[in-house]
Design an enzyme around this catalytic site. Structure first.
Site, short mmCIF file in Angstrom:
data_model
loop_
_atom_site.label_atom_id
_atom_site.label_comp_id
_atom_site.label_asym_id
_atom_site.label_seq_id
_atom_site.Cartn_x
_atom_site.Cartn_y
_atom_site.Cartn_z
CB THR A 228 -0.95 0.07 1.22
OG1 THR A 228 -1.64 -1.16 1.35
CG2 THR A 228 -1.95 1.20 1.09
N GLY A 280 -1.08 -1.02 6.32
CA GLY A 280 -1.01 -2.01 7.41
C GLY A 280 -2.16 -2.99 7.34
N1 GLY Z 1 -3.84 -2.12 4.01
C1 GLY Z 1 -3.75 -2.94 2.88
C2 GLY Z 1 -4.55 -4.16 2.99
O1 GLY Z 1 -4.78 -4.67 4.08
O2 GLY Z 1 -4.96 -4.66 1.96
#
Ligand code: GLY
Length: 382
Positions: A228, A280
């Site tokens: 991400t 996260g």
């Molecule tokens: N924060 C990215 C996910 O959990 O897909």
């Protein structure tokens, strides 16, 4: 891998000092700026434009001259639409195969297929768009922006999202894996049940355990495991926008969607208040819709740092399953927020931090990497 040294990685410059009020900043040997002891972690830059993102926003250039926050800031201050500027910025990581958590070369799912999620939100226009489980398009944030622009909808998923992208003129590729992402997936496959005949619960646990063992063995950072980039901006008019884009959890069950494309979870923007986004463990964030929670805390007057700490406290309190707790009874995962308010105050806050935990910031002084503020001491595995 095309990753190049950023300004932040070239050692100590004046720009790497956090503007932490009268207390100034202490600079550690890592070259990462940290707030001085006792100084407020919320750093006020006044009403000047700024772009804030997760740490990868000051790490990748995809062979060009600029990192994500730098490009977004430049375009924004040249007068380009604030959200279009941010999307042009995150496209650097989406296209750079060196960032194995976003776009092209992102982590594939358990079947070896790269499935991407993204959403974006335009503060002044009160519009948002998202895609989830999108296959074959390197730049899901730009597709999310098309959803915002040309549809009455908010979120398109799977085959429908791909058909929409094709209709909007995006190139659809058979496979977004790179040699590196395929090699890592094969390593993960070797570490789990080779026959794939475990019952579903055991299989999910084995997959997660294999992924974490690869983090421990140095195949990748935990940051890459969840993937991400989130990027948020405030322009000179006081307008706000944000975008989040990801390949999601590494080797996820096909079809799994995390927090990134979900408004209020992976991103939320209120043009009168502020913007917040996350990286996260998405499942933990989804349970509390933390980006929305953070913006609402700021609406009640909380500083960005305090608002994010409140959300992380809620996540900690909601984490009760034993499998998600470490030996201290605390969450055994990472979750981070990047927050800016309308006054230009900002913060990067994580459940835990390490020496490498930074967020990216660009102001008129250029791009810099700034140490994240930890909510909890120690590390997730303690
Ligand atoms: N924060 C990215 C996910 O959990 O897909």
């Amino acid at each position: 891998m095309k990753e190049r040294r950023t300004r932040a990685s070239r050692g100590v410059t004046r720009r790497e000092f956090v503007k932490a009020g009268a207390g100034g900043a202490a600079l550690l040997s890592t070259g990462i700026a940290r707030p001085a002891r006792g100084a407020p972690a919320v750093q006020s830059s006044g009403p000047k434009p700024l772009v804030i993102s997760s740490g990868n926003g000051n790490r990748y250039k995809n062979g060009g001259d600029e990192v994500v926050v730098e490009r977004a800031f430049r375009l924004m201050t040249e007068g380009k639409d604030i959200l279009e500027s941010l999307i042009a910025g995150v496209e650097i990581t989406e296209l750079d195969p060196g960032d194995a958590s976003v776009g092209y070369g992102g982590r594939p799912n358990a079947d070896g297929v790269v499935q991407l999620d993204s959403c974006c939100m335009h503060g002044p226009n009160r519009r948002a768009g998202g895609v989830a489980g999108l296959e074959g398009v390197r730049t899901p944030a730009a597709v999310a922006y098309q959803v915002l622009q040309v549809t009455d909808h908010h979120l398109l998923v799977g085959k429908g999202a791909q058909n929409f992208a094709r209709n909007m003129g995006f190139e659809i590729e058979d496979d977004l894996n790179t040699p590196r992402s395929r090699e890592m997936w094969l390593e993960w496959k070797r570490r789990i049940d080779p026959g794939h005949y475990l019952d579903p619960k055991k299989r999910a646990e084995a997959g997660h355990a294999a992924g974490l063992s690869m983090v421990r063995d140095g195949f990748m950072d935990e940051e890459e495991y969840y993937g991400t980039i989130n990027c948020d901006g405030l322009n000179a008019n006081g307008d706000l926008a944000g975008v989040t884009t990801t390949s999601g959890l590494a080797w996820k069950i096909p079809g799994r969607v995390g927090d990134s494309p979900i408004l209020g979870a992976g991103l939320y923007v209120d043009n009168e208040v502020g913007a917040a986004g996350s990286t996260g463990r998405g499942e933990a964030n989804l349970y509390g819709l933390c980006s929305f929670h953070i913006v609402e805390e700021m609406r009640r007057g909380a500083h960005p740092k305090d608002a994010a700490m409140t959300a992380l406290s809620r996540v900690k309190d909601n984490t009760v399953e034993k499998r998600l707790l470490n030996s201290r009874g605390l969450p055994n995962f990472g979750l981070s927020f990047y927050v800016v308010n309308k006054a230009g105050e900002y913060a990067g806050v994580s459940m835990y931090t390490s020496e490498r935990s930074t967020f990216a910031l660009c102001t008129e002084n250029g791009p810099e990497s700034v140490a994240m503020e930890p909510f909890l001491e120690g590390s997730p595995s303690d």
